[in-house]
Design an enzyme around this catalytic site. Structure first.
Site, PDB file in Angstrom:
ATOM      1  N   CYS A 137      10.301   4.655  -4.419  1.00 20.15           N
ATOM      2  CA  CYS A 137       9.112   5.253  -4.759  1.00 20.15           C
ATOM      3  C   CYS A 137       8.806   5.771  -3.262  1.00 20.15           C
ATOM      4  O   CYS A 137       7.886   4.927  -2.824  1.00 20.15           O
ATOM      5  CB  CYS A 137       8.170   4.332  -5.645  1.00 20.15           C
ATOM      6  SG  CYS A 137       6.748   5.253  -5.822  1.00 20.15           S
ATOM      7  N   CYS A 188       4.658   5.242  -3.538  1.00 19.23           N
ATOM      8  CA  CYS A 188       3.729   3.941  -3.604  1.00 19.23           C
ATOM      9  C   CYS A 188       4.936   2.810  -3.694  1.00 19.23           C
ATOM     10  O   CYS A 188       5.763   2.493  -2.955  1.00 19.23           O
ATOM     11  CB  CYS A 188       2.802   3.904  -4.554  1.00 19.23           C
ATOM     12  SG  CYS A 188       3.155   4.437  -6.209  1.00 19.23           S
ATOM     13  N   SER A 189       5.111   2.120  -5.148  1.00 16.94           N
ATOM     14  CA  SER A 189       5.945   1.253  -5.254  1.00 16.94           C
ATOM     15  C   SER A 189       6.480   1.013  -6.603  1.00 16.94           C
ATOM     16  O   SER A 189       6.498   0.153  -7.233  1.00 16.94           O
ATOM     17  CB  SER A 189       5.193  -0.151  -4.761  1.00 16.94           C
ATOM     18  OG  SER A 189       4.292  -0.418  -5.467  1.00 16.94           O
ATOM     19  N   CYS A 190       6.538   2.355  -7.276  1.00 17.15           N
ATOM     20  CA  CYS A 190       6.968   2.197  -8.642  1.00 17.15           C
ATOM     21  C   CYS A 190       8.450   1.492  -8.668  1.00 17.15           C
ATOM     22  O   CYS A 190       9.301   1.666  -8.002  1.00 17.15           O
ATOM     23  CB  CYS A 190       7.184   3.568  -9.262  1.00 17.15           C
ATOM     24  SG  CYS A 190       5.579   4.461  -9.392  1.00 17.15           S
TER      25      CYS A 190
HETATM   26 FE    FE Z   1       4.927   4.586  -7.068  1.00 15.34          FE
END
Ligand code: FE
Length: 206
Positions: A110, A113-115
């Site tokens: 991602c 961010c950090s999906c």
């Molecule tokens: Fe994300």
């Protein structure tokens, strides 16, 4: 909606700005008062990050390896196929399963961010959320793979999938040779969390 739209329905945008700080503050106070043991907390986090979470994804992979109808169902409508197994919920909507083949290796990131597909893989590891991984995997995926100890054949193309608020990816690793007679449980043991993000391949049975 695209990831960079200011009013997008991104789960992270709904969080307070510093939840991690709040958690850290709470942890510090509880530790100082002797109410929690940081080592025990680490063990707990490790359990969710590495053991319980990714077992769901490993179940999906092992089942897809063994059952052609299930693999076809995943290809046709992954959400429906996963829902039938009970793997759905927040951060697991709109799943797409990408299959590794001798021609193509898939890897997930991602960039914003950090999906991450929580219902299948648990909580994301630190490296997945790091700036270095998010920036480098797009520019130099083969180098990142080699940092993870994965060396691909030159003929194998690498595809990088950028998760968004709408779509989460699960990599379906290639089934290792010599696993024909193995049970679903035995196959699951060959499927690591990283192999379902694309930073590893499935293990060879010992
Ligand atoms: Fe994300």
């Amino acid at each position: 909606m695209p990831h960079d739209s200011p009013d997008h329905d991104h789960p992270h945008a709904l969080l307070p700005p510093a939840p991690a700080l709040r958690v850290k503050a709470l942890e510090t106070i509880l530790t100082q008062k002797g109410l929690v043991d940081p080592a025990a907390l680490d063990t707990l986090i490790d359990t969710y990050e590495n053991k319980i979470g990714p077992r769901n994804g490993a179940h999906v992979v092992a089942k897809a390896w063994r059952e052609p109808e299930f693999l076809e169902a995943l290809r046709t409508d992954a959400d429906a196929a996963l829902r039938e197994l009970g793997y759905y919920g927040r951060q697991g909507e709109h799943m797409v399963v990408v299959e590794n083949t001798p021609d193509t290796h898939n890897i997930v990131v991602c960039t914003l961010c950090s999906c991450y597909p929580w219902p299948l893989l648990g909580i994301p590891p630190g490296w997945y959320k790091s700036d270095a991984y998010r920036a480098r995997v797009v520019r130099e995926p083969r180098k990142v793979l080699s940092d993870f100890g994965v060396t691909l054949d030159d003929k194998t193309a690498v595809r990088v999938w950028d998760s968004t608020a709408e779509v989460r990816y699960l990599v379906l690793p290639m089934r290792p040779a010599g696993t024909d007679g193995l049970s679903e449980d035995a196959l699951m043991d060959l499927v690591s969390r990283d192999s379902m993000v694309g930073t590893a391949i499935a293990s060879v049975p010992t």
